[in-house]
Enzyme design. Structure first.
Site, short mmCIF file in Angstrom:
data_model
loop_
_atom_site.label_atom_id
_atom_site.label_comp_id
_atom_site.label_asym_id
_atom_site.label_seq_id
_atom_site.Cartn_x
_atom_site.Cartn_y
_atom_site.Cartn_z
N HIS A 89 10.14 -8.12 6.58
CA HIS A 89 9.27 -7.47 7.58
C HIS A 89 7.91 -7.10 6.95
O HIS A 89 6.86 -7.48 7.48
CB HIS A 89 9.95 -6.23 8.13
CG HIS A 89 9.03 -5.32 8.88
ND1 HIS A 89 8.53 -5.62 10.13
CD2 HIS A 89 8.50 -4.10 8.54
CE1 HIS A 89 7.73 -4.64 10.53
NE2 HIS A 89 7.69 -3.71 9.59
N SER A 182 -5.12 -19.36 -0.06
CA SER A 182 -5.63 -19.59 1.29
C SER A 182 -6.73 -18.58 1.63
O SER A 182 -7.82 -18.94 2.09
CB SER A 182 -4.48 -19.49 2.29
OG SER A 182 -4.96 -19.31 3.59
N HIS A 266 -4.49 -1.57 -2.42
CA HIS A 266 -5.24 -0.65 -1.58
C HIS A 266 -6.41 -1.32 -0.88
O HIS A 266 -6.59 -1.13 0.33
CB HIS A 266 -5.69 0.62 -2.30
CG HIS A 266 -6.13 1.62 -1.27
ND1 HIS A 266 -5.25 2.35 -0.53
CD2 HIS A 266 -7.35 1.91 -0.78
CE1 HIS A 266 -5.90 3.07 0.36
NE2 HIS A 266 -7.18 2.83 0.23
N GLU A 268 -6.33 -4.18 0.04
CA GLU A 268 -5.64 -4.97 1.08
C GLU A 268 -5.52 -4.18 2.38
O GLU A 268 -5.62 -4.74 3.47
CB GLU A 268 -4.25 -5.38 0.56
CG GLU A 268 -3.41 -6.18 1.54
CD GLU A 268 -3.74 -7.66 1.58
OE1 GLU A 268 -4.82 -8.04 1.08
OE2 GLU A 268 -2.93 -8.43 2.10
N TYR A 270 -7.66 -2.11 3.55
CA TYR A 270 -8.95 -2.19 4.23
C TYR A 270 -9.29 -3.62 4.60
O TYR A 270 -10.02 -3.87 5.56
CB TYR A 270 -10.03 -1.54 3.37
CG TYR A 270 -9.85 -0.05 3.37
CD1 TYR A 270 -10.33 0.72 4.41
CD2 TYR A 270 -9.11 0.57 2.38
CE1 TYR A 270 -10.11 2.07 4.46
CE2 TYR A 270 -8.87 1.93 2.41
CZ TYR A 270 -9.38 2.67 3.45
OH TYR A 270 -9.14 4.01 3.51
N SER A 281 -16.49 -2.31 17.05
CA SER A 281 -17.95 -2.18 17.14
C SER A 281 -18.55 -3.20 18.09
O SER A 281 -19.68 -3.01 18.57
CB SER A 281 -18.58 -2.35 15.75
OG SER A 281 -18.05 -1.42 14.85
N THR A 341 -15.66 6.42 6.88
CA THR A 341 -14.78 6.19 8.04
C THR A 341 -15.14 7.15 9.17
O THR A 341 -15.20 6.77 10.34
CB THR A 341 -13.30 6.39 7.64
OG1 THR A 341 -13.06 5.63 6.45
CG2 THR A 341 -12.37 5.90 8.72
#
Lengths: 569, 129
Positions: A89, A182, A266, A268, A270, A281, A341
Site C-alpha cells: 500500500h 523514470s 522528506h 519526497e 513535497y 493556484s 506554506t
C-alpha cells in the site's frame, strides 16, 4: 543543392535550395500508436491511466488493512500478510501513484501552458513512462512469490536477508531504482522544457504557477533521488554480496540508511504535494473570477518550500539517539517550512476573498484541499517539536498527520486537477452532480477515517499493528475509521464512474469551458497533435484573459467575433 | 533597470546560458549543509548559532534571487517575431552584452527538433500541392 556543369564553357548555376520529398513515414494506428507514441499528450494520458489503476490497487490494499483493524482480535488477515499489504500500500501510493500522477498531468499540461509543441526530449519522455511500468511490473510480480514486508521505508536491519529472506524485498529495491530513473529522466525533461521552450513573452515572471511547481518538483527530484538510489543499492549489496554498509555487527551503521532514506524521503513529501499547490493556484483564480493574489509570493514560496524541505530530513529520526542541539536545529528548520506554506494558504484565501465564486467541482476539491491540508500542516508543526514527537512517534497520530497531508492534500489536488483538465484532455465535460457527490463522499469518508486516528495515536495505538486486544479501548474509533474508509472508497468509485460515463456521454466542452487564464485553453479540446498552429504572445500571467479582453475590444469595434485574435495583436 | 545586484547577477547568468536560480539554490544549500555538518560534528552552542545563521542567510539570499528572477514580469513586452523565444526576448541571446543592453529583434532560425518539424511541415505541404 544542385550544381550543373554542361560544358567547360558553361556558366555554373548558382546554388538553389530545394525541398526534396522522400516519402512520408506512415503513422502507426490503434494500440501500436499508443505503445510507440512520443506525443506528450498521449504519454500524459498513459501516465494518468496507469497511475489511477495503481491508485485503485493501493486503495484496495488500504481497505483490506482497515477491514482487519475494524474489530479487535480480528483474524481476517494474518500478521505476515498484513505486513506485506501494508508495504504494498505505502509503496504503491508513493512510488506508483502520487509522484507519477503529477508526471502525467505535467506531461499533458506543461507544454500547453507554456506554448510549446512538445517537451524538449520526446523519446526520453516515452522512456520515462515505460520505466515506470517496468518498475511496477517488477514490484507487483513479487506478489506471486514473496511480497516485500518491511514497509515503504524498508529500514535496516529489518530489510536485511536475516529478517526478510524472500526476493520480494529485492523487487522493492528494483522498483525504487526503476521508478527513480523514470522520475529523474522526466525531471530533466521538464526542466529543459520549461527553461527553453516558453512562448514569446513568457518570462519567468509570467510562467503559470503550475509550471513553477513542476519546475521546483523536478529540481527536488534531481537533488533527492540519488540519495535513495545509493541507499537501496547498498541495501541490495548488503543482502546479497556480503557488504556491511548497514550491519553494525561488521562495522556498518544502520542509522546511515535512515539518513540517506530521509534525505530523499522528506523532499519526497513535497515532491508529492508541490504540484498540488500549483493546481490549486490555477483553479482558485479561475473559479473566483479574480487574478491570483500574490503571484510572486506564491512562486517564491514554492521555491522556499522546495529548498527548506531538503534541510529537515532528521525530523523523521527524532527518536534516534542524537545530540539535543542537533534536534533543536532540525526542529527550527522544520517549523520554518510553515512560513512559506502559510504564505501560500493566505494568498489562496485572499484570492477567494470577495471573488465571484463559481461553485464547480474543481473548486470543491480545491477548497477541500485548503481546509484539510492546513490541518495536516498544523499537526506537522506539532510533530516538528521533538519532545511532542517523542511522545507520539510511531503511533497512529503520525499516520493521521501524513494522511492529512498526502490524501487530503495531494489526492484532493489530484481530483481538482482531474475535474479541471478533463474537458481539455477529452473534449467532454464531467458530470457536475456525480463530481459533487464524489467530493462530499470523499470529504466525509476521509475525515471519518483519519480524524479519529489522531485520538488513537494519542491513546497510544502503535502504527503497523495488525491486531489489538479488546481491552485496549481502541475498538470504537477503529470501527469508525473502517466505516469512514468504505465511504471514502465509494467517493473514489463515483469519480471513476464519472470518468467512464463522461468519456462517452459527457457534454461537449469546447476550447475554454471554465474561462481559464492560461494557454492550454487557447487550443481545441482535445488539442491537436502539434498543439498550436500559432503561439500567442504572452503579456501577463493571464494570457488568455488578455486575449479575451482584446477579442472583446475588437468585437465592440467590428460588431462580431468569429475567431480568436491572431498572434501579435 | 532597478539598482539591484541580484537582478544584475540573474541577468548576467541567464544571458550566459546558466540557470541563475538553480545556481543560487545550490550555493544556498551548500551553505546550510556546511552549517549542519559542523553542528553534527561539534554539537556546541556556537556551532548551533552558526547553523541557524546559515539557514537565515540562505533563505534571505534565495528570496532575493527569486525576486530578481521574477522582476521581469513588470517589463513591457517588445513586439517582434512570433518565433523568438522569451529568453532571446529578455536577454538578447548568447553573446549579447549583459544586463540592460538589448539587440534589435532578429528573426531566429529554427534549430534541431523545431527545424525538423518545420521541414516535415514543408514536406507535407509540398505533397499536398
Amino acid at each position: 543543392l544542385q550544381r550543373t556543369e554542361q560544358s567547360p564553357a558553361a556558366t555554373v548555376v548558382s546554388p538553389r535550395p530545394e525541398v526534396v520529398l522522400r516519402g512520408l513515414q506512415k503513422h502507426p494506428t490503434g494500440w501500436l500508436a499508443w505503445l510507440t507514441t512520443t506525443d506528450h499528450k498521449r504519454i500524459g494520458v498513459m501516465y494518468l491511466v496507469a497511475t489511477f489503476v495503481f491508485f485503485l490497487l493501493g486503495g484496495t490494499e488500504a481497505l483490506l488493512m482497515r477491514l482487519q483493524l475494524g474489530a479487535p482480535d480480528n483474524t481476517l488477515i494474518d500478521p505476515e500478510t498484513y505486513n506485506a499489504i501494508m508495504t504494498m500500500h505505502g509503496t504503491t501510493m508513493v512510488f506508483l501513484f502520487v509522484v507519477p500522477v503529477w508526471a502525467g498531468f505535467a506531461n499533458y499540461m506543461v507544454p500547453l501552458m507554456i506554448g510549446a509543441r512538445d517537451v524538449a526530449f520526446p523519446r526520453l519522455n516515452a522512456l520515462s513512462f515505460w520505466l515506470l511500468v517496468a518498475g511496477a511490473v517488477t514490484f507487483y510480480s513479487s506478489v506471486f512469490f514473496s511480497p516485500p514486508a518491511a514497509g515503504w521505508t524498508s529500514y535496516t536491519p529489518l530489510a536485511t536477508g536475516d529478517y526478510i529472506p524472500g526476493n520480494g524485498q529485492d523487487a522493492w529495491i528494483y522498483l525504487v531504482h526503476l521508478t527513480g530513473l523514470s522520475s529523474m529522466l522526466g525531471s530533466i525533461n521538464f526542466v529543459a522544457t520549461i527553461a527553453n521552450m516558453r512562448a514569446p513573452g513568457m518570462s519567468w515572471g509570467r510562467l503559470p504557477l503550475f509550471c513553477w511547481s513542476v519546475l521546483a518538483q523536478a529540481l527536488m527530484l534531481i537533488g533527492a533521488l540519488p540519495a535513495v538510489a545509493a541507499a537501496v543499492t547498498m541495501q541490495l549489496t548488503d543482502r546479497h554480496f556480503g557488504t556491511c554498509f548497514f550491519d553494525p555487527t561488521c562495522g556498518g551503521d544502520s542509522i546511515l540508511y535512515q539518513h540517506l532514506f530521509w534525505f530523499f524521503g522528506h523532499p519526497e513529501v513535497y515532491i508529492m504535494i508541490l504540484p498540488g499547490f500549483g493546481v490549486i493556484s490555477e483553479v482558485l483564480p479561475v473559479f473566483a473570477r479574480k487574478p491570483i493574489f500574490g503571484y510572486k509570493a506564491i512562486a517564491a514560496s514554492t521555491f522556499g518550500i522546495a529548498f527548506l524541505s531538503m534541510l529537515v530530513w532528521a525530523h523523521h529520526m527524532f527518536a534516534v539517539p542524537t545530540g539535543v542541539i542537533v534536534l533543536v536545529f532540525f526542529m527550527v528548520s522544520s517549523m520554518t517550512i510553515a512560513v512559506p506554506t502559510g504564505i501560500k494558504v493566505f494568498n489562496w484565501l485572499a484570492t477567494l476573498w470577495r471573488g465571484s465564486i463559481v461553485l464547480k467541482t474543481p473548486l470543491y476539491f480545491a477548497a477541500g484541499f485548503l481546509a484539510l491540508f492546513t490541518m495536516g500542516g498544523i499537526t506537522g508543526v506539532m510533530l516538528a517539536i521533538f519532545p511532542i514527537d517523542w511522545q507520539v512517534t510511531d503511533t497512529y497520530f503520525v499516520v493521521a498527520h501524513f494522511h492529512y497531508v498526502l490524501v487530503a492534500g495531494s489526492v484532493n489536488a489530484i481530483f481538482a486537477a482531474l475535474y479541471y483538465w478533463f474537458p481539455k484532455m477529452t473534449g467532454r465535460m464531467m458530470s457536475e452532480g456525480l463530481g459533487k457527490l464524489s467530493f462530499w463522499l470523499t470529504f466525509v469518508g476521509f475525515n471519518a477515517t483519519f480524524l479519529v486516528q489522531h485520538s488513537l495515536g494519542l491513546s497510544g495505538m502503535p502504527r503497523r499493528l495488525s491486531h489489538y486486544p479488546a481491552n485496549a479501548g481502541w475498538d470504537v474509533l477503529n470501527l469508525i475509521s473502517t466505516i469512514g474508509s468504505l465511504i471514502l472508497a465509494m467517493g473514489v468509485l463515483v469519480t471513476v464512474v464519472n470518468v467512464l460515463v463522461s468519456l462517452k456521454r459527457g457534454r461537449r466542452a469546447g476550447n475554454d469551458p471554465w474561462k481559464g487564464n492560461t494557454l492550454e485553453w487557447f487550443v481545441p479540446s482535445p488539442p491537436p497533435e502539434n498543439n498550436f498552429d500559432v503561439v500567442p504572445r504572452v503579456r501577463s500571467v493571464e494570457p488568455l484573459q488578455d486575449i479575451r479582453r482584446e477579442v472583446g475590444a475588437a468585437s465592440r469595434t467590428v460588431g462580431t467575433v468569429a475567431q480568436p485574435p491572431t498572434p501579435g495583436i | 533597470m532597478r539598482p539591484n545586484p541580484f537582478i544584475r547577477i540573474n541577468r548576467a547568468a541567464e544571458t550566459a546560458g546558466y540557470p541563475a536560480l538553480l545556481v543560487v539554490t545550490v550555493v544556498c544549500l551548500a551553505i546550510v549543509v556546511a552549517g549542519v555538518a559542523l553542528l553534527a560534528l561539534v554539537e556546541t552552542p556556537w556551532a548551533f548559532a552558526m547553523a541557524i545563521l546559515s539557514l537565515i542567510a540562505a533563505v534571505a539570499i534565495l528570496s532575493a534571487a527569486m525576486m530578481a528572477t521574477l522582476f521581469d514580469a513588470e517589463e513591457p513586452v517588445a513586439r517582434g517575431a512570433v518565433t523568438r523565444s522569451s529568453s532571446q526576448e529578455r536577454g538578447g541571446g548568447r553573446g549579447a552584452a549583459a544586463a540592460g543592453t538589448r539587440r534589435p529583434a532578429a528573426p531566429a532560425r529554427p534549430k534541431g527538433r523545431v527545424a525538423a518539424q518545420t521541414r516535415r511541415g514543408k514536406d507535407r505541404a509540398a505533397l499536398a500541392a
